[in-house]
Design an enzyme around this catalytic site. Structure first.
Site: not given
Length: 413
Positions: A86, A181
């Site tokens: 991400d 994350e």
């Protein structure tokens, strides 16, 4: 391996991945927080299968796992390499348009002439160290996504190099790519038992040479403020402006405990968001410190201010909740200091000077270390993460691939 043209060049991989929108979304209960993260996960699964990795699969939560089987009879510890897919919610990750600046000349870089967006060396002087190298930059409209798609590309290039060259001896290598994350939930559903590594490295750092095994203790704090709205013409003695109360709260935090004024091991409070009006307001903070005692003191001080203002304005005018996010991995990594020593040797063997420094942030590795998988962090080569002035050197990415291969070689010797 210096100068080697890797099977599918790390640059080609990085640009491909950067163009896939994987921006995570804060305050979402779902994992992944955005389904579009699975678009990159699916690409990685297919590429890993094509290059011949084993046990390749994506979990229901969007995690990607793969194994590079051992090709030697030697007893070698199982090593893991992990990066996150991400990109940060801070700025758009949609329609990323990477630009390559070949043979960078050390001057300002015009990212977007039409919008007059320039990466200025006066503001980002570290870029001058890359004179003569090839840089990848944004077009000024989005972040670049080197955090952490550079890490993903470097691990994938390492994997293909090993799988395409069976003469390179190695033990079992485990690969993991995580979602979310950037919103603090990257390992919420990480299959630690199935991963099966004895220790691992996250490839999620910045400047070439960075090795990090100390990170912030981190917490998120939510503040809600109840005011009283009334027509300003008759407000005397009756109006309580929630926004002004929020400003008063902020003003009572130590002025220099702010990321604008801190560095190295210094912690901070950071106001991330403030919304609302006269009647009510909400604020979101993050609280950080490397030192456990100071970290607890910061949380206690936050609540002390809440209690003081409630005494001043009335019970439950302020409501606060604080939730710890992750802790300093130092105490979990130090008993396995070979991880740091071997990473340093791998860098030196690649001609890179190791830079051991604390992370002013966190990684998946911090939480994994507390889950039982010692997991320090190493560089990707990127700079200025989470913004439109992000950049990365192609030569640095190539070096990181060499470093990963050297780590594997050192544990195989």
């Amino acid at each position: 391996m210096e100068g080697e043209c890797f099977m599918k060049h790390v640059t080609e991989r990085f640009i491909k991945y950067a163009k896939i929108d994987t921006q995570s979304v804060d305050e979402m209960d779902a994992v992944p927080s955005s389904e579009k993260q699975k678009n990159l996960a699916k690409v990685l699964v297919e590429e890993l299968k094509e290059m011949g990795a084993a046990n390749v699969h994506m979990s229901d939560y969007g995690y990607v796992y793969a194994t590079i089987p051992s090709n030697t009879d030697k007893k070698i510890p199982v090593i893991g390499f992990i990066s996150h897919m991400d990109t940060a919610p801070a700025i758009s990750g949609k329609d990323v348009n990477p630009q390559i600046i070949k043979n960078y000349n050390g001057e300002d870089i015009v990212l977007n002439k039409e919008l007059k967006i320039t990466l200025e060396t006066s503001q980002y002087p570290a870029i001058k160290q890359y004179m003569g190298q090839d840089l990848i930059v944004t077009d000024g409209n989005t972040l670049l996504g080197a955090d952490d798609k550079a890490g993903v590309a470097e691990i994938m290039t390492m994997a293909e190099t090993l799988l395409s060259n069976p003469d390179i001896k190695h033990g079992t290598i485990q690969i993991g790519f995580t979602p979310d994350e950037e919103v603090g939930r990257g390992v919420d559903f990480f299959d630690l038992e199935g991963f099966g590594a004895e220790f691992a490295y996250t490839v999620d750092g910045g400047e070439l040479g960075e090795i990090e095994y100390e990170n912030f203790n981190a917490a998120g704090a939510k503040l809600s403020i109840q005011g009283t709205s009334i027509h300003p013409g008759s407000a005397k003695g009756r109006m309580i402006n929630a926004l002004l109360l929020a400003m008063e709260f902020q003003g009572m935090l130590p002025i220099h405990d702010n990321p604008m004024y801190t560095e190295k091991y210094e912690g901070f409070y950071m106001l991330e968001a403030l919304e609302g009006g006269v009647d009510s307001a909400k604020a979101s903070y993050i609280i950080r410190d490397h030192d456990k005692v100071k970290f607890q003191q910061k949380k206690d001080n936050f609540l002390k201010i809440v209690n003081y203002l409630n005494d001043k304005y009335g019970e439950e005018t302020f409501k606060a909740s604080i939730k710890d996010s992750y802790y300093n991995m130092k105490e979990k990594v130090e008993p396995h200091f070979h991880l740091i020593e071997n990473a340093k040797k791998a860098m030196e063997d690649t001609g890179v000077k190791p830079i051991v420094s604390p992370i002013r942030g966190g990684t998946d590795g911090a939480r994994l270390s507390y889950m039982g998988l010692p997991c320090p962090n190493i560089c990707t080569g990127g700079h200025n993460f989470h913004g439109r002035y992000e950049y990365i050197s192609i030569q640095s990415m190539e070096k990181v691939v060499e470093i990963l291969l050297n780590i594997i070689r050192i544990y195989t010797e």
